[in-house]
Design an enzyme around this catalytic site. Structure first.
Site, short mmCIF file in Angstrom:
data_model
loop_
_atom_site.label_atom_id
_atom_site.label_comp_id
_atom_site.label_asym_id
_atom_site.label_seq_id
_atom_site.Cartn_x
_atom_site.Cartn_y
_atom_site.Cartn_z
N ASP A 166 -2.13 5.86 -4.85
CA ASP A 166 -2.43 4.87 -3.82
C ASP A 166 -2.78 3.51 -4.44
OD1 ASP A 166 -3.14 3.47 -1.61
OD2 ASP A 166 -4.68 4.87 -0.92
N ASP B 152 0.82 -1.21 0.00
CA ASP B 152 0.00 0.00 0.00
C ASP B 152 0.86 1.26 0.00
OD1 ASP B 152 -2.10 1.75 0.29
OD2 ASP B 152 -2.28 1.45 2.46
#
Ligand SMILES: *[C@@H]1O[C@H](CO)[C@@H](O)[C@H](O)[C@H]1NC(C)=O
Ligand SMILES: *[C@@H]1O[C@H](CO)[C@@H](O)[C@H](O)[C@H]1NC(C)=O
Ligand SMILES: *[C@@H]1O[C@H](CO)[C@@H](O)[C@H](O)[C@H]1NC(C)=O
Ligand SMILES: *[C@@H]1O[C@H](CO)[C@@H](O)[C@H](O)[C@H]1NC(C)=O
Ligand SMILES: *[C@@H]1O[C@H](CO)[C@@H](O)[C@H](O)[C@H]1NC(C)=O
Ligand SMILES: *[C@@H]1O[C@H](CO)[C@@H](O)[C@H](O)[C@H]1NC(C)=O
Ligand SMILES: *[C@@H]1O[C@H](CO)[C@@H](O)[C@H](O)[C@H]1NC(C)=O
Length: 397
Positions: A291, A103
């Site tokens: 992201d 992430d």
């Protein structure tokens, strides 16, 4: 996939603690012990060995040796797309294997602890401290909040292996409680944060940052390739400490990362504009947080409305969700650092229900967008933690 789960996930980590400094070990050789007990010849030999060791890189003449010294230390990790969010891959933590989401939008590493008896923990792999010979307890309480979902527990230290590379003595979170239903259904066990160190809630350097400091990798950057389908058995590659040049065409274009409150936290870039079917939308001063842990692209309401005005046949439904024709043929490109990156038509819609891959949602700032995998699948991206740049190039077709 529930859109609200998505939006909730995107609210990021809220605790921001300064990262602890890393102390690097240095090898020192004590000369005092040797000199009195050894002949001059031995002492000379010792110094010779010592200098050969110290200046190894300068004195090597053997060609093979030279090649191996020049070898780039790097590793690569196969990624699989998750039904919930993002892309995951395997890591080894103190000889126990875990599936982790890589992430970009957070900076902590955590896995469920064997002490967590909640369903969401029991249905996943849990870390058993007594099975690791290298585990060190630190016992510091921690908490990471992802909006509606959060995790709490205590920290510990162990060695982490990713793509064959080690981060030694990595501090990570042992989760004792998961709040929210975000993780229960997930294929992955935990999260592997790849944002900047100052974003860490635990307040510890990320595994990749440790690898750079510990010289487990040659280069302070990692490259991400996200594939669209899983036809070839894996759906992405994370390359640590190197770039996979087979995955893109042309040169990488480097863009400076923007700070937030004067700190490097997220992977943020300026976006010049978007063009749809050749029309520029005239966006000004927009920033985007990259992201990998998000599937879609989020923009404040006004920007999402502008975007959909140009998408043929789009509409806003009664739940406030933008839909587009499932077979949309519109040509969308994001312009970043003066370069246009085309979006494949399949990335304009979400697979499951033909909702638009661009939705309205605020992530805290009127000018801030969140750019997830619907964009990132179209580029090869390279994240440099030392010179604060993101390199982008269109993916090879
Ligand atoms: C990653 O995928 C490639 C191609 O399918 C395969 O050759 C390689 O063995 C995989 N690596 C790992 C660590 O599974
Ligand atoms: C953890 O490992 C120890 C040692 O093998 C074992 O006795 C214990 O049952 C394990 N705990 C769990 C929750 O599996
Ligand atoms: C655990 O602590 C010992 C003693 O301080 C140290 O030698 C070892 O490297 C540590 N292990 C890890 C994984 O940090
Ligand atoms: C990969 O593709 C196969 C066949 O289309 C499908 O059954 C499987 O669920 C897919 N796996 C993932 C992780 O998407
Ligand atoms: C990016 O940052 C570097 C180093 O700080 C600077 O020299 C360069 O001009 C910047 N580039 C742009 C486009 O702002
Ligand atoms: C918009 O959609 C209509 C109906 O599907 C189609 O006839 C038209 O060519 C499309 N326009 C563009 C610019 O794609
Ligand atoms: C950052 O590093 C990359 C890769 O080493 C390099 O190509 C790029 O020019 C650097 N950019 C700046 C602004 O230093």
């Amino acid at each position: 996939m529930n859109i609200y789960t998505l939006i909730i996930w995107l609210y990021f980590t809220i605790f921001i603690i300064d990262a602890a400094p890393i102390t690097s070990k240095s090898n020192s050789i004590s000369l005092k012990k040797i000199a009195p007990k050894h002949s001059l010849k031995e002492v000379h030999q010792f110094y010779k060995d010592y200098f050969i060791l110290k200046y190894q890189n300068i004195h090597v003449t053997d060609q093979d040796k030279l090649a191996s010294d020049k070898k780039i230390l790097s590793g690569s990790e196969n990624l699989t797309i998750s039904d919930i969010l993002g892309y995951y891959g395997e890591i080894t933590l103190g000889s126990q294997e875990f599936k982790m989401v890589f992430d970009l939008g957070s900076s902590d590493l955590w896995v469920p602890s064997q002490d967590c008896t909640q369903d969401s923990c029991v249905s996943h792999k849990r870390f058993n401290e007594s099975l690791s010979k290298t585990f060190n307890s630190t016992g510091t309480p921690f908490s990471v909040a992802y909006g509606a979902g959060s995790v709490t527990g205590i920290t510990g230290k162990d060695n982490v292996l990713v793509g064959g590379l080690k981060s030694e003595g990595q501090e990570f979170g042992l989760v004792q409680e998961e709040v929210g239903s975000l993780f229960q259904e997930a294929e992955y066990d935990g999260i592997f944060g790849m944002g900047f160190n100052d974003l860490s809630s635990i307040g510890t350097p990320t595994p990749f940052s440790n690898m750079v400091e510990q010289k487990a990798v040659t280069n302070p950057y990692f490259g991400i390739y996200l594939q669209r389908s899983n036809d070839t058995g894996h759906t992405g590659t994370l390359t640590l400490g190197d770039i996979d040049t087979t995955k893109f065409t042309g040169n990488l274009n480097y863009n400076n990362v923007s700070t937030l409150h004067r700190e490097y936290l997220y992977w943020i870039l300026d976006v010049d504009d978007i063009s749809i079917n050749g029309n520029k939308l005239n966006f000004k001063n927009k920033l985007a947080t990259f992201d990998t842990g998000a599937n879609i692209i989020l923009m404040p309401e006004e920007d999402a409305a502008t975007y959909h005005k140009f998408i043929n046949g789009s509409s806003l439904n009664e739940y406030g969700i933008y839909t587009v024709p499932c077979n949309t043929m519109d040509q969308v490109a994001y312009i970043i650092g003066g370069v246009s990156y085309n979006i494949d038509q399949s990335d304009l819609v979400t697979e499951s229900d033909c909702s638009s891959s661009v939705q309205a949602g605020s992530i805290g700032d009127d000018n801030m967008w969140l750019i997830g995998d619907a964009f990132l699948r179209n580029v090869y991206s390279v994240y440099n933690i030392k010179n604060f740049t993101i390199g982008l190039a269109p993916v090879s077709k």
